[in-house]
Design an enzyme around this catalytic site. Structure first.
Site, short mmCIF file in Angstrom:
data_model
loop_
_atom_site.label_atom_id
_atom_site.label_comp_id
_atom_site.label_asym_id
_atom_site.label_seq_id
_atom_site.Cartn_x
_atom_site.Cartn_y
_atom_site.Cartn_z
N ASP A 1 0.85 -1.18 0.00
CA ASP A 1 0.00 0.00 0.00
C ASP A 1 0.90 1.24 0.00
O ASP A 1 1.89 1.30 0.72
CB ASP A 1 -0.85 -0.05 1.28
CG ASP A 1 -1.92 1.00 1.30
OD1 ASP A 1 -2.85 0.90 0.48
OD2 ASP A 1 -1.84 1.93 2.13
N GLU B 1 1.72 0.29 -4.90
CA GLU B 1 1.27 1.58 -5.43
C GLU B 1 2.45 2.54 -5.43
O GLU B 1 2.82 3.07 -4.39
CB GLU B 1 0.16 2.14 -4.55
CG GLU B 1 -1.12 1.32 -4.53
CD GLU B 1 -2.16 1.93 -3.62
OE1 GLU B 1 -3.29 2.15 -4.07
OE2 GLU B 1 -1.86 2.18 -2.43
#
Ligand code: CA
Length: 715
Positions: free
Chosen positions: A407, A436
């Protein structure tokens, strides 16, 4: 009045900056380290507005240091000191931390060079709301800030915390390395992790993976996939829910695990299942919903997914049973990990153990907020990096996790991500690492951020590809924006770039990734609107039939592009979240997967299933180097507007099909294109997809339907 900042950059070096250096008199300052005065040996003027002062002796980081000047008291920041070789030489510890348990003894180890005292607190109960006077045992500090104690007794079934005295406060913390916890994760639990295995665990084998491009990732949550009554799952919303076989809706529609198996994906990416904050979900009464992007105990499974969160062993055994079942069914498990921030820094064990070390600070002393949560972790600090590396390796070894989805990976630094790869590689099987790579506003130099534009410095790390996402469906931040499948024009060249996993530079585009293994191709995930909701908003005037074709087409492109395809759970039957973009705390009625919808949109499901079958059986779609792509892909020229056509040629990547022709027609009308003359076998069109031949075209012209993709092959 002088505004002064003071940063220690060594144990006896402090940089002081003043906004009025010409009137700043360094002779007038005094320095205190706790109650001890420090003297200045010498100083030099360095860069503008700054003085570098050398102290007569070393700062002890067990105490804060203050500069006193003209009645002001300025705290000396240690944040730059923590990145120095000097600091790391003195305090970096490369050994194992946490609890080592045997029946004969338990050894506890925790790192905090700032602490002045640490005690182990032993409890019989895992729930702090039950009154109990703990046993308190004094730990000893070694030179490197590691505190340790060995207790020669069998402590099985006890619970523990550390009572830490640091900078004049006394904090009770859970061991960041705890492997088991009591209810709500508020006390560590002492268990023999080595024997906590379900039946069959010794034989548990992860499905083999040669290249990331061989994976088809499917993102879901343990709760969502089996929570809806239509799932027919007994242990709905629990780890064990994903162990139940042959569950059906309405006697014929497969659900939960059977649904995933039938779809044919290879990797299940599961939203947070490390222990997340009890403030998001109270494990005593888990009726509230939360995605769990608020880590509390990184190395422990979440309790609300287990049948008995009070029993520390239960969640461990049930999670392993779930993983074992998935592996048995040839499905790999990718874990969604959130090392970039915590629930709240003030409640956090790291901050209570060693304030200021584990979180990234700005120059003015405030906490960095690139994550949007006000407490970016400081992966550039070696003990934080070590924690992340140790943690993922623990999950990979203990729970046989096959991949990690990071994340907000852009909060981390490149060295950390490459260290993770290096350490996971030693486990001797291919483990996926991707995340990400967004460029966020965190105070880390651009050239060391783990972001997409630095992808060439992290060749083994994958990145969510927002170029392909936004090109196919439209920008996620602009609700009305359309993409290639939904009516936006002039995207032909962009789509060609995307089909090649954004790895091939041209006059118009610069390669984003060095390899297709780095491109995680997707149109929707848990964030933002579901694909169906997006189409409902951006294509309000289109018929439901056309939107269904767009739904097929969008992931049709994902599944026929080079790179690593990623599907959001339920997209295969037009999942809706009623237009709620961020459903992190929306109720189950919004988040859970409703299988009656699968019955309604079974044609979409069967289409995706057919494309997955083609992709899995045909390595031409799964080339793993940019060179291969360049050599084996040929785009057809002089095409009508809003069409893209290409051939995966010459048995690409060892494919049995000699040439594969793929045509995308984003027009709302059928169109005819010129193709090389051949005997073309059609296997996917607007209506169906699979490996069986639908029809044969022996021609140099092919007419394709509107709003769809077509796949042909010839031998
Ligand atoms: Ca929890």
């Amino acid at each position: 009045m002088h505004i002064i900042q003071a940063h220690a950059i060594g144990f006896n070096k402090i940089i002081i900056s003043s906004n009025d250096p010409s009137n700043f008199s360094i002779g007038n300052i005094s320095i205190k380290n706790g109650t001890n005065p420090l003297s200045i040996n010498s100083y030099t003027t360095t860069i503008e507005n700054s003085f570098l002062i050398f102290l007569d002796r070393e700062i002890s980081i067990k105490f804060y240091c203050f500069i006193i000047y003209e009645g002001l008291q300025i705290k000396v920041s240690y944040k730059n000191l923590f990145t120095t070789e000097e600091f790391n030489n003195k305090f970096y510890y490369n050994g194992s931390l946490g609890l080592s348990y045997t029946k004969e003894s338990s050894t506890f180890k925790v790192w905090s060079p700032a602490a002045t005292s640490i005690l182990v607190m032993l409890y019989k109960n895992g729930d702090p709301s039950t009154y109990e006077i703990p046993l308190e045992l004094i730990m000893n500090e070694e030179d490197n800030g590691v505190w340790t104690i060995t207790i020669n007794e069998d402590l099985d079934n006890y619970f523990y915390t550390y009572k830490v005295t640091v900078y004049d406060s006394i904090n009770e913390v859970v061991d960041p390395y705890a492997k088991a916890v009591g209810i709500n994760g508020l006390r560590g639990a002492i268990v023999d992790i080595n024997i906590l295995n379900p039946d069959g665990w010794e034989e548990d084998i992860s499905p083999a993976l040669n290249h990331y491009t061989d994976a088809i990732i499917y993102e879901t949550s343990i709760r969502d996939i089996s929570m809806h009554p239509s799932s027919g799952v007994i242990h709905s919303g629990k780890y064990l829910g994903l162990t139940e076989e042959a569950t059906l809706y309405n006697k014929s529609i497969t659900t939960a695990l059977s649904h995933i198996k039938e779809l044919g994906i290879t990797h299940l990416q599961i939203m947070p299942f490390y222990d997340f904050s009890y403030k998001s979900i109270d494990e005593k009464n888990s009726t509230e919903y939360n995605w769990g992007y608020d880590p509390q105990n990184y190395n422990v499974p979440e309790g609300s997914f287990s049948l008995n969160p009070y029993d520390p062993k239960c969640r461990i055994l049930e999670l392993k049973k779930m993983i074992n079942t998935l592996h048995y069914n040839n499905i790999s498990v990718n874990m969604d990990v959130v090392y970039n921030h915590v629930f709240h820094k003030n409640d956090n064990n790291f901050e209570k153990l060693f304030p200021g070390y584990y979180f990234r600070l700005k120059n003015d002393g405030s906490f960095a907020n690139g994550s949007g949560c006000g407490n970016d972790t400081a992966s550039e600090h070696k003990m934080m990096r070590k924690f992340i590396v140790d943690s993922v390796c623990y999950w990979a070894k203990e729970y046989h996790i096959d991949g990690f989805r990071f994340d907000l990976m852009g909060i981390h630094d490149i060295c950390t991500m490459n260290s993770i790869y290096k350490s996971l590689s030693r486990i001797n099987r291919k483990i996926m690492i991707y995340g990400e790579g967004w460029n966020l506003d965190t105070p880390l130099p651009h050239n060391i951020k783990a972001i997409q534009s630095n992808s060439f410095k992290m060749p083994n790390i994958g990145f969510f590809n927002d170029t392909i996402r936004d090109s196919i469906r439209g920008n996620v931040f602009s609700l009305s924006d359309k993409g290639f499948v939904s009516g936006k024009e002039s995207l032909e060249d962009t789509m060609k770039f995307c089909v090649m996993a954004c790895t091939i530079s041209s006059n118009r585009f610069k390669a984003i990734y060095a390899s297709p293994e780095q491109s995680i191709n997707y149109v929707s995930c848990h964030d933002n609107n579901t694909l169906w909701d997006k189409l409902e908003i951006s294509n309000l005037k289109d018929s439901i039939e056309d939107k269904k074709y767009m739904q097929k087409f969008a992931n049709g492109i994902i599944l026929t592009s080079q790179g690593v395809p990623f599907l959001h759970s339920g997209v295969e039957f037009c999942r809706t979240k009623e237009g709620i973009e961020n459903s992190f705390s929306s109720p189950d009625s919004i988040n859970s997967i409703n299988y009656s919808r699968k019955a309604d949109f079974i044609d979409i499901f069967n289409y995706y299933k057919g494309l997955i079958k083609i992709r899995k059986e045909h390595p031409a779609f799964r080339m793993y180097s940019a060179e291969h792509i360049k050599e084996h892909i040929e785009f057809l020229k002089e095409l009508p507007k809003n069409t893209v056509a290409f051939i995966l040629k010459n048995n690409a990547n060892g494919d049995l099909w000699t040439n594969i022709l793929i045509i995308y027609n984003a027009n709302k009308f059928s169109t005819t294109i010129n193709v090389p003359y051949n005997r073309w076998n059609l296997v996917a069109n607007k209506y169906s997809a699979g490996t069986d031949i639908i029809s044969i075209f022996e021609s140099n012209k092919i007419t394709v339907d509107s709003l769809c993709l077509n796949i042909f092959y010839c031998n």
